[in-house]
Design a protein around this motif. Structure first.
Motif, PDB file in Angstrom:
ATOM      1  N   MET A   1       0.805  -1.216   0.000  1.00 27.45           N
ATOM      2  CA  MET A   1       0.000   0.000   0.000  1.00 27.45           C
ATOM      3  C   MET A   1       0.842   1.272   0.000  1.00 27.45           C
ATOM      4  O   MET A   1       0.359   2.315  -0.447  1.00 27.45           O
ATOM      5  CB  MET A   1      -0.901   0.042   1.236  1.00 27.45           C
ATOM      6  CG  MET A   1      -2.206  -0.711   1.127  1.00 27.45           C
ATOM      7  SD  MET A   1      -3.170  -0.535   2.652  1.00 27.45           S
ATOM      8  CE  MET A   1      -3.455   1.247   2.673  1.00 27.45           C
ATOM      9  N   HIS A   2       2.071   1.214   0.521  1.00 24.67           N
ATOM     10  CA  HIS A   2       2.805   2.467   0.708  1.00 24.67           C
ATOM     11  C   HIS A   2       3.002   3.236  -0.602  1.00 24.67           C
ATOM     12  O   HIS A   2       2.661   4.426  -0.675  1.00 24.67           O
ATOM     13  CB  HIS A   2       4.140   2.234   1.410  1.00 24.67           C
ATOM     14  CG  HIS A   2       4.865   3.499   1.716  1.00 24.67           C
ATOM     15  ND1 HIS A   2       5.949   3.920   0.968  1.00 24.67           N
ATOM     16  CD2 HIS A   2       4.647   4.467   2.636  1.00 24.67           C
ATOM     17  CE1 HIS A   2       6.372   5.084   1.441  1.00 24.67           C
ATOM     18  NE2 HIS A   2       5.609   5.435   2.454  1.00 24.67           N
ATOM     19  N   PRO A   3       3.542   2.619  -1.671  1.00 27.71           N
ATOM     20  CA  PRO A   3       3.626   3.382  -2.925  1.00 27.71           C
ATOM     21  C   PRO A   3       2.254   3.795  -3.448  1.00 27.71           C
ATOM     22  O   PRO A   3       2.109   4.872  -4.028  1.00 27.71           O
ATOM     23  CB  PRO A   3       4.316   2.404  -3.890  1.00 27.71           C
ATOM     24  CG  PRO A   3       5.008   1.418  -3.017  1.00 27.71           C
ATOM     25  CD  PRO A   3       4.147   1.281  -1.802  1.00 27.71           C
ATOM     26  N   GLU A   4       1.252   2.943  -3.243  1.00 21.92           N
ATOM     27  CA  GLU A   4      -0.098   3.281  -3.702  1.00 21.92           C
ATOM     28  C   GLU A   4      -0.634   4.514  -2.981  1.00 21.92           C
ATOM     29  O   GLU A   4      -1.237   5.399  -3.599  1.00 21.92           O
ATOM     30  CB  GLU A   4      -1.042   2.098  -3.466  1.00 21.92           C
ATOM     31  CG  GLU A   4      -0.788   0.902  -4.350  1.00 21.92           C
ATOM     32  CD  GLU A   4      -1.861  -0.149  -4.177  1.00 21.92           C
ATOM     33  OE1 GLU A   4      -2.727  -0.259  -5.067  1.00 21.92           O
ATOM     34  OE2 GLU A   4      -1.857  -0.848  -3.158  1.00 21.92           O
ATOM     35  N   VAL A   5      -0.431   4.566  -1.664  1.00 27.44           N
ATOM     36  CA  VAL A   5      -0.911   5.714  -0.897  1.00 27.44           C
ATOM     37  C   VAL A   5      -0.197   6.988  -1.325  1.00 27.44           C
ATOM     38  O   VAL A   5      -0.811   8.059  -1.441  1.00 27.44           O
ATOM     39  CB  VAL A   5      -0.745   5.469   0.612  1.00 27.44           C
ATOM     40  CG1 VAL A   5      -1.015   6.736   1.413  1.00 27.44           C
ATOM     41  CG2 VAL A   5      -1.689   4.357   1.068  1.00 27.44           C
ATOM     42  N   MET A   6       1.108   6.884  -1.596  1.00 29.37           N
ATOM     43  CA  MET A   6       1.828   8.064  -2.060  1.00 29.37           C
ATOM     44  C   MET A   6       1.285   8.540  -3.410  1.00 29.37           C
ATOM     45  O   MET A   6       1.192   9.747  -3.669  1.00 29.37           O
ATOM     46  CB  MET A   6       3.318   7.762  -2.161  1.00 29.37           C
ATOM     47  CG  MET A   6       3.968   7.400  -0.823  1.00 29.37           C
ATOM     48  SD  MET A   6       3.671   8.625   0.479  1.00 29.37           S
ATOM     49  CE  MET A   6       4.681   9.982  -0.114  1.00 29.37           C
ATOM     50  N   THR A   7       0.893   7.592  -4.262  1.00 27.74           N
ATOM     51  CA  THR A   7       0.295   7.957  -5.551  1.00 27.74           C
ATOM     52  C   THR A   7      -1.089   8.557  -5.349  1.00 27.74           C
ATOM     53  O   THR A   7      -1.460   9.545  -6.005  1.00 27.74           O
ATOM     54  CB  THR A   7       0.225   6.730  -6.467  1.00 27.74           C
ATOM     55  OG1 THR A   7       1.561   6.290  -6.757  1.00 27.74           O
ATOM     56  CG2 THR A   7      -0.481   7.043  -7.781  1.00 27.74           C
ATOM     57  N   ILE A   8      -1.885   8.004  -4.437  1.00 27.62           N
ATOM     58  CA  ILE A   8      -3.205   8.568  -4.153  1.00 27.62           C
ATOM     59  C   ILE A   8      -3.067   9.986  -3.623  1.00 27.62           C
ATOM     60  O   ILE A   8      -3.800  10.894  -4.038  1.00 27.62           O
ATOM     61  CB  ILE A   8      -3.969   7.665  -3.169  1.00 27.62           C
ATOM     62  CG1 ILE A   8      -4.362   6.354  -3.859  1.00 27.62           C
ATOM     63  CG2 ILE A   8      -5.219   8.374  -2.635  1.00 27.62           C
ATOM     64  CD1 ILE A   8      -4.928   5.313  -2.924  1.00 27.62           C
ATOM     65  N   ASN A   9      -2.129  10.205  -2.701  1.00 31.83           N
ATOM     66  CA  ASN A   9      -1.889  11.561  -2.209  1.00 31.83           C
ATOM     67  C   ASN A   9      -1.585  12.520  -3.355  1.00 31.83           C
ATOM     68  O   ASN A   9      -2.003  13.682  -3.349  1.00 31.83           O
ATOM     69  CB  ASN A   9      -0.698  11.572  -1.244  1.00 31.83           C
ATOM     70  CG  ASN A   9      -1.007  10.931   0.094  1.00 31.83           C
ATOM     71  OD1 ASN A   9      -2.155  10.828   0.492  1.00 31.83           O
ATOM     72  ND2 ASN A   9       0.025  10.494   0.784  1.00 31.83           N
ATOM     73  N   THR A  10      -0.853  12.037  -4.345  1.00 30.74           N
ATOM     74  CA  THR A  10      -0.378  12.858  -5.458  1.00 30.74           C
ATOM     75  C   THR A  10      -1.458  13.128  -6.492  1.00 30.74           C
ATOM     76  O   THR A  10      -1.519  14.221  -7.063  1.00 30.74           O
ATOM     77  CB  THR A  10       0.814  12.158  -6.135  1.00 30.74           C
ATOM     78  OG1 THR A  10       1.867  11.997  -5.176  1.00 30.74           O
ATOM     79  CG2 THR A  10       1.326  12.939  -7.332  1.00 30.74           C
ATOM     80  N   VAL A  11      -2.310  12.133  -6.738  1.00 30.24           N
ATOM     81  CA  VAL A  11      -3.262  12.205  -7.851  1.00 30.24           C
ATOM     82  C   VAL A  11      -4.682  12.527  -7.380  1.00 30.24           C
ATOM     83  O   VAL A  11      -5.365  13.352  -7.980  1.00 30.24           O
ATOM     84  CB  VAL A  11      -3.261  10.886  -8.649  1.00 30.24           C
ATOM     85  CG1 VAL A  11      -4.253  10.956  -9.812  1.00 30.24           C
ATOM     86  CG2 VAL A  11      -1.860  10.563  -9.156  1.00 30.24           C
ATOM     87  N   PHE A  12      -5.122  11.874  -6.311  1.00 33.15           N
ATOM     88  CA  PHE A  12      -6.512  11.970  -5.887  1.00 33.15           C
ATOM     89  C   PHE A  12      -6.701  12.741  -4.583  1.00 33.15           C
ATOM     90  O   PHE A  12      -7.835  13.040  -4.209  1.00 33.15           O
ATOM     91  CB  PHE A  12      -7.103  10.564  -5.740  1.00 33.15           C
ATOM     92  CG  PHE A  12      -6.975   9.730  -6.982  1.00 33.15           C
ATOM     93  CD1 PHE A  12      -7.738  10.012  -8.098  1.00 33.15           C
ATOM     94  CD2 PHE A  12      -6.068   8.680  -7.049  1.00 33.15           C
ATOM     95  CE1 PHE A  12      -7.622   9.256  -9.251  1.00 33.15           C
ATOM     96  CE2 PHE A  12      -5.942   7.915  -8.197  1.00 33.15           C
ATOM     97  CZ  PHE A  12      -6.721   8.203  -9.306  1.00 33.15           C
TER      98      PHE A  12
END
Length: 584
Positions: free
Chosen positions: A242-253
């Motif tokens: 989840m960690h890279p995914e959460v960083m991407t969510i923070n960035t995109v969504f």
């Protein structure tokens, strides 16, 4: 500083330069529910990849499958696609929906003399090879986690909708002889969250732009009921992943509830002393994710909800340190799969993670007003730093050591991270390798890694990023969107190790999205601080001439535009929402 209003961008209008993303589906028929983000849209096939008969005898009017329809059968439909079978010839066809999606398929049959249901075999595939394969064998096609190879019955003058998996390709075969079946449509039923892409990235390098957008889309597909790591497999909440995914969510969504929902699920499913998912490092990732979530969004009440569990977990972790200040964690000792058979790499990585976890824990205790615990955990972090694993040449572990200040970042980058190009990487820990390269100020080298490694998947037809990718497998391999000649390797079916052998390999894995978050933070230079109250903007264009983009903050959308001057300096324009503090 110009003040702007937040603009909600329609879903899939992510980036003007990335033309391969699905369009807004106004010309398709949709099952959108106004009360939920989750929507279902029906997609027409984009092309016929293969058909068993080109004579027109057993497969007729094939071009009609590529025409957009309304999904409604009628008694007077004419010139429909037809399957005609006999004892010797049971026809089949392979469809391409243009991009990896999550969902199933809706098949509609017209009127015919026989009112019996039509039996069809369906084979979903993330690649052409997978859709053309049989279960088992050397290439290891499976029905694990989600069914992708099964037989259905389509009703006379009716429709059936089946399937819940990740796919781009669908093979459909007639099962029985003596069928004459008019098929009106074979539409993909695409299930996703209808949410706006608030973050964006654009530069003079289209390859990087495409990689940013594909990373965003990969995570978007995995934002289902919970935050999964894969839409074919694994359809599970893996906390470290989840960690890279959460960083991407923070960035995109931006601040999305699926993150807290998934973090809370993991906490409640794994009461202490259990490690999350049975993996000690994943419990540490849970703590590190919470630190990132607070840093970006500043939700103090939510952080307070975690206080009891956090303290107990940190105290539990502190019992796994020996007299020499070495971590001695039990449970499944795991970083990523390529390092899983290297005990020295695992130890080095876990030692670094322990340092970062206790430093993050100390900071969170300060935020929560637990100053004595903050002092306690900072002392543990300093204690752990007294032990520095030696002679480790594994990129993944060295990257973590550099991030934890157990090794000099510039020396680590020169001796290990840049050695042999993009060999010996993983799509999961590639993110932390990029982070360590940024710490070493090697932004040009990091962009080269992104182009070569993640871009290597694009060159093979990827529309989402993969569970793993070994650049040494590329030689003489065909693309995933083509039939593979016998003289070539199948990049999907002929390779893979550990849990991702052959077609079991997931070609849509959220942990592979790291470049999306990394480019926004380091190339656009957007560093969120002060619980989301402040943004420090320090662009690093590397070898780029210009880069621009947007970023969701707690106050609205931040926009930046960077252009490199002739003398190498960078001119920056900023549009910030009211209330957000900007530091340059």
């Amino acid at each position: 500083m110009k003040i702007i209003l937040q603009i909600i961008v329609p879903v899939f209008f992510i980036h003007a330069t990335y033309g391969q993303l699905p369009p807004v589906f106004g010309d398709e028929y949709s099952g959108k529910s106004s009360s939920s983000e989750m929507v279902k849209t029906y997609l027409t096939p984009q092309r016929i990849v293969w058909q068993s008969d080109d004579t027109g005898e057993s497969i007729k009017n094939v071009e009609t499958l590529l025409k957009k329809g309304n999904g409604q059968v009628a008694v007077n439909d004419e010139n429909l696609f037809r399957f005609v079978s006999n004892a010797k010839n049971k026809p089949g066809i392979l469809l391409d929906y243009g991009k990896e999606i999550h969902g199933g398929v809706k098949i509609s049959m017209g009127i015919r003399k026989s009112k019996t249901p039509l039996k069809l075999r369906l084979r979903f595939g993330e690649s052409v090879g997978e859709a053309m394969s049989n279960i088992g064998g050397k290439q290891n096609a499976t029905n694990e986690h989600s069914l992708r190879d099964f037989i259905i019955e389509v009703p006379w003058l009716g429709s059936i909708e089946v399937g819940e998996t990740g796919f781009r390709f669908l093979r459909v075969d007639v099962v029985e002889a003596d069928e004459d079946a008019p098929i009106k449509s074979i539409d993909a039923a695409f299930v996703y969250r209808n949410i706006p892409y608030l973050g964006s990235f654009e530069s003079n390098d289209k390859r990087l732009n495409d990689i940013w957008a594909i990373g965003a889309y990969t995570v978007h597909l995995n934002m289902q009921n919970y935050l999964w790591d894969g839409i074919k497999r694994d359809r599970l909440v893996w906390v470290g992943d989840m960690h890279p995914e959460v960083m991407t969510i923070n960035t995109v969504f931006g601040n999305h509830e699926i993150v807290s929902k998934s973090l809370d699920l993991a906490r409640d499913q794994h009461p202490l002393p259990q490690w999350m998912n049975g993996i000690s490092s994943y419990s540490m990732w849970w703590l590190l994710i919470h630190k990132n979530v607070y840093d970006y969004h500043g939700n103090l009440p939510y952080l307070k909800e975690q206080e009891t569990y956090m303290i107990a977990l940190l105290d539990q972790l502190s019992t796994f340190i020996d007299k020499d200040n070495r971590e001695v964690l039990n449970g499944h000792r795991f970083l990523d799969w390529p390092t899983s058979e290297k005990p020295e790499a695992i130890h080095a990585g876990l030692q670094a993670m322990m340092v970062m976890t206790f430093e993050a824990g100390a900071e969170m205790m300060t935020i929560l007003g637990r100053n004595s615990l903050s002092v306690k955990y900072e002392k543990v972090a300093k204690q752990l730093k007294k032990h520095r694993p030696k002679d480790n040449t594994t990129k993944q572990a060295v990257a973590l050591m550099a991030l934890a200040d157990l090794q000099d970042a510039e020396k680590a980058n020169k001796k290990v991270l840049t050695k042999d190009g993009v060999q010996h990487m993983s799509t999961f820990y590639g993110y932390y390798i990029l982070e360590a390269m940024a710490k070493a100020n090697d932004y040009t080298g990091a962009l080269r890694v992104i182009r070569d490694y993640w871009g290597g998947m694009l060159d093979l037809g990827a529309t989402t990023f993969w569970e793993d990718f070994d650049v040494l497998d590329v030689a003489n391999s065909g693309r995933i969107d083509e039939l593979i000649p016998s003289t070539n390797f199948d990049i999907h079916g002929d390779f893979g190790e550990y849990c991702y052998i052959g077609y079991r390999h997931s070609l849509c894995h959220g942990w592979a999205s790291g470049p999306t978050a990394w480019m926004s933070q380091h190339i656009l230079g957007i560093h969120i601080t002060d619980a989301g109250e402040t943004v420090k903007i320090v662009p690093n264009l590397g070898d780029l001439e210009w880069a621009k983009g947007s970023f969701p903050t707690k106050y609205g959308i931040l926009k930046v535009n960077h252009k490199k001057n002739g003398d190498g300096t960078v001119r920056t324009e900023i549009e910030a929402p009211e209330g957000l503090r900007i530091i340059k």
